[in-house]
Each structure stands twice: as structure tokens, then as C-alpha cells.
Design an enzyme around this catalytic site. Structure first.
Site, short mmCIF file in Angstrom:
data_model
loop_
_atom_site.label_atom_id
_atom_site.label_comp_id
_atom_site.label_asym_id
_atom_site.label_seq_id
_atom_site.Cartn_x
_atom_site.Cartn_y
_atom_site.Cartn_z
N CYS B 88 0.84 -1.21 0.00
CA CYS B 88 0.00 0.00 0.00
C CYS B 88 0.87 1.25 0.00
O CYS B 88 1.57 1.50 -0.98
CB CYS B 88 -1.00 -0.06 1.15
SG CYS B 88 -2.35 1.15 1.01
N HIS B 195 -3.69 -5.12 -0.18
CA HIS B 195 -3.27 -5.60 1.14
C HIS B 195 -3.35 -7.11 1.19
O HIS B 195 -4.42 -7.68 1.46
CB HIS B 195 -4.19 -5.02 2.22
CG HIS B 195 -3.97 -3.58 2.48
ND1 HIS B 195 -3.09 -3.13 3.45
CD2 HIS B 195 -4.49 -2.47 1.90
CE1 HIS B 195 -3.09 -1.81 3.46
NE2 HIS B 195 -3.94 -1.38 2.53
N GLU B 197 -2.42 -9.02 3.42
CA GLU B 197 -2.74 -9.47 4.78
C GLU B 197 -4.23 -9.34 5.10
O GLU B 197 -4.68 -9.84 6.12
CB GLU B 197 -1.91 -8.69 5.81
CG GLU B 197 -2.35 -7.27 6.09
CD GLU B 197 -1.99 -6.24 5.03
OE1 GLU B 197 -1.56 -6.63 3.93
OE2 GLU B 197 -2.16 -5.03 5.31
#
Lengths: 229, 215
Positions: B88, B195, B197
Site C-alpha cells: 500500500c 493488502h 494481509e
């Protein structure tokens, strides 16, 4: 625990709303299944560790510091509700520090005729303003998303309040999440077709089986793009 | 390197001090044993593979790196070809400038300027771009790029600013009314706008593939 079950389903995001009123958060509820956790911080951290999709945490966030703590513990986004009225500066500061994309503001309302009554503090306190004006104020403060919550429809299962969505949908630029009243996959389809950016539900996900499959099937069948896992 | 040797690879997540790195750490721990969090220059070792997650604003991120004295050691890591994954704002920081904070200077490894999505051409869709979307790997991406595990799968985006798809080192694009760069590769550094994650199994598989590709 709940979040592990939802990890296995094809849901897109999770929102945890602490709606405890006027007392410390109850940690020993059966659905939390973590009665051994010492405190709320441990709960948030544990949920953050387990959750494999974006996690939004809210309820009881009154100050910038509350929000910063929750983000530090593992939440990806925060949602402010009563703070929009009681401490709007918290929203502005959180958005400035963590980015608008990390800040959602929720507005609780009850539709009455052609307008809505707005509430804070768990629906106990009526506040001034229209749904649109409060949503716009939230955005001006820095919220990157808004969640409009039809509290009169909670648990009723009659479908979303699409009239209220229509009031704000074309007047704001940020993603809009709707909540309140969803019970069937078709309700979610209607919400999507009506222009909601995201469809939130609670009871539907907790008390019925195979909801994720039914919802995906219905959305795909209606030609709505859904996440490809 | 075989799987057993790969287990010993040390992944180090750089904590720049103004956001939540725990999502990244937790996701990495699901796919790899050895994950450390570092925040001081002396904690960067040549044998680590680095992850640079960024949230918040470009300016806040750069400022956090500088306050911790991390910018210079990271650039040294780049010079010695040390692998790094920027996420990001961590990816946006590869560039020199961002419209979000015009006075801040990025790491200047990639030519170009980060722009607001509206200035890239998003006029009818909502911003921030928050939600699931797909990544189209460009022809110029390496054959072995870990991005290829994302073919026909969606990952999570959460941003208002983006790198234009005209950036020299762009190796993947995402369409959100218009195309923007969702991944850049410069030297041994890979930057992703999404992202991993927060992207459920697709994200975990990407992280696993990235670690494998660097070891």
C-alpha cells in the site's frame, strides 16, 4: 470462536460493534468463547490475529486515542457512531493520522414517513439533523466510508431500508454500507442493485446455515460482481 | 533452496511507527515460521527479507521512516539487492512524490508521482477505493512473479491515491473505472497496492509465493 467460522466462509469483511451500554464490555458471553481473556484489549488483539479479512472495530470509540488503540491492537478500520455528535474531532484526527480509508462513520436512524430520526448511544438519544446532512458532515470530517443503520429493522428480517439509501446514495462520493433488516439472499441482491457499496448483516449470518453460499449464488445470478476467492 | 532451508529464511516486518503492522505479521506467521518486527536501523540485517507495510498517508509514512532513521538503511538494503515487499503506502513510497503530501519526498526508486484516484480518471465510481478487486499481471512481469498466483482471484484494496499505470516499473494493473498500477518491481523490491494481509486465502498464498520466490 465466531471469527474462525467466518474465516472459513466466503465473506468479505467483518465488523465488530461493541454495543455495551454504560458498563464495561461483557467478556464472558458464550459467543465470544474466550472467558479466560482478561480484558477487552486481549479480545480485540485475538480477533485481529484470527481474522483473515478486513476487520472494522467500533462501538465505544469516543476519542482519537480510543481509535488509535484499537488500530494498534489489530483492527484495520474503525467505525465511529455517537462520536459524530459528541466528539467529531475524534473522527477528524483519526482520519488525519490513519487515512480516510481507515475511518468509517455509522449513522443510526429510524425512518418515519419520508424522513428519518437519528439516534446515538444505542438508540437512546434522539439527535438533530437529517440522514443526508449527518452523512455529509461525517465525510467532511474525513470519513472514507459511511454505514447507515436502520435500527428499526434490526432483527425484523423485512429487507433493507432502500428508501433511506436512495436519499444519500447519489449525493455522496464515498462507499456506503447498509445495515438493518437483511434476512435473505434476495435482500442482499436488492441492496446491491439499489446501489449500496457494501451489504452488512448480523442475525442472518449468525443464526442460519449456508448463508454465504446462498448469498453468493444469488448475487452472481443477479449479475453482481462478487469476490473471487 | 528447498522447503526446509526456506523455513530458516528470516522475514522482517518494518514498523514505521504509525499504523497497525499486526495484520501483516499475523498473515506472515500463518505461512512462515520466522517473522520478526523491526523498528531500528541496527535491526536491519543483510540476510533478512523485508516487508514494508504502509497505512495512513504518504507524508505520515515517510515521516515515520525518517524519524526512526530507517530511510537510509532501507536504501542501502536496496543497493545490495536485498528483497523487500512494500504494501500500500509502502509501495507508493518507492516513488518520489505523492499528491497527497506534495512536500514529502519518497524513496525515489521509481520515477513518477502518486496521484489521487480522481486525478487518474475515477469520476463515477466512489473513492476511497475500498473493497475487493483483481490484479492483471503485465507481460513485462517476471515469469516467476508471485503475483501470478492471483490470476482470476480478488484481493483487498483500501486507498484514495495510486500509482498511474504509466509508471516505468509497473508490472500489474487493476481496473477501477480506469487502470492504475497495482504492483511495481524495481530491482529486488516488489510493491503492491493491495493488502495481502487482508485478502483471505488469496493474500496468504501471495505472501507464501513471494517468500518462496526470494529464497
Amino acid at each position: 470462536m465466531q471469527v474462525r467460522r467466518f474465516n472459513e466462509w466466503i465473506i468479505d469483511e467483518m465488523i465488530y460493534l461493541d454495543i455495551t451500554s454504560r458498563q464495561p464490555t461483557l467478556l464472558d458471553r458464550q459467543d465470544t468463547a474466550f472467558s479466560s481473556l482478561g480484558d477487552k484489549e486481549a479480545l480485540i488483539r485475538k480477533i485481529g490475529e484470527e481474522c483473515m479479512v478486513p476487520l472494522t472495530w467500533g462501538g465505544q470509540l469516543r476519542t482519537f486515542s480510543d481509535a488509535a488503540s484499537v488500530i494498534a491492537l489489530g483492527a484495520d478500520k474503525v467505525i465511529f457512531t455517537s462520536a459524530l455528535v459528541q466528539n467529531p474531532d475524534a473522527i477528524a484526527r483519526t482520519a488525519a493520522r490513519f487515512g480516510s480509508q481507515a475511518v468509517c462513520v455509522g449513522v443510526d436512524f429510524r425512518r418515519e414517513g419520508r424522513s428519518s430520526s437519528l439516534f446515538i448511544n444505542g438508540g437512546s438519544e434522539l439527535v438533530a439533523g437529517s440522514l443526508l446532512s449527518e452523512v455529509q458532515r461525517a465525510i467532511d470530517l474525513g470519513a472514507g466510508e459511511v454505514l447507515i443503520h436502520a435500527i428499526d429493522r434490526d432483527g425484523v428480517g423485512c429487507g433493507y431500508d432502500l428508501d433511506s439509501l436512495a436519499e444519500v446514495r447519489d449525493r455522496v462520493e464515498v462507499p456506503i454500507t447498509i445495515l438493518g433488516g437483511a434476512r435473505t439472499a434476495q435482500h442482499l441482491v436488492e441492496g446491491a442493485i439499489s446501489g449500496a457499496s457494501a451489504l452488512a448483516a448480523a442475525n442472518m449470518w449468525h443464526f442460519y446455515e449456508n448463508v454465504d453460499l446462498d448469498v453468493r449464488q444469488a448475487l452472481i445470478g443477479a449479475g453482481i460482481a462478487v469476490r473471487r476467492p | 533452496m528447498n522447503a526446509t532451508q526456506r523455513q530458516k529464511v528470516r522475514v522482517a516486518v518494518v514498523d514505521f511507527g504509525a499504523g497497525n503492522v499486526s495484520s501483516v505479521v499475523n498473515a506472515l506467521r500463518r505461512v512462515h515460521y520466522w517473522v520478526d518486527v523491526i523498528s531500528r536501523p541496527d535491526e536491519i540485517d543483510a540476510d533478512q527479507i523485508l516487508v514494508l507495510p504502509g497505512v495512513g498517508s504518504f507524508g505520515g509514512f515517510i515521516s515515520g521512516l525518517e524519524q526512526r532513521g530507517l530511510a537510509a538503511p532501507l536504501l542501502l538494503a536496496f543497493e545490495r539487492d536485498q528483497p523487500l515487499l512494500g504494501i500500500c503506502v509502502g509501495m507508493q513510497a518507492f516513488l518520489t512524490r505523492s499528491a497527497e503530501n506534495p512536500l514529502a519526498s519518497g524513496l525515489s526508486l521509481v520515477e513518477g508521482r502518486v496521484l489521487h484516484l480522481r486525478d487518474i480518471g475515477v469520476t463515477t465510481l466512489r473513492t476511497p477505493h475500498v473493497g475487493w478487486n483483481s490484479v492483471l499481471v503485465s507481460a513485462r512481469a517476471p515469469q516467476s512473479s508471485p503475483l501470478r498466483v492471483l490470476n482470476e482471484r480478488d484481493v483487498y484494496f483500501m486507498h484514495s491515491f495510486a500509482v498511474p499505470d504509466t509508471a516505468a516499473d509497473s508490472i500489474a494493473t487493476t481496473s477501477y473505472e480506469v487502470k492504475f498500477s497495482s504492483a511495481i518491481q524495481v530491482g529486488n523490491w516488489l510493491g503492491v497496492q493491495f493488502h495481502p494481509e487482508k485478502s483471505h486465502y488469496a493474500g496468504l498464498e501471495f505472501l507464501e509465493a513471494w517468500i518462496a520466490s526470494q529464497s
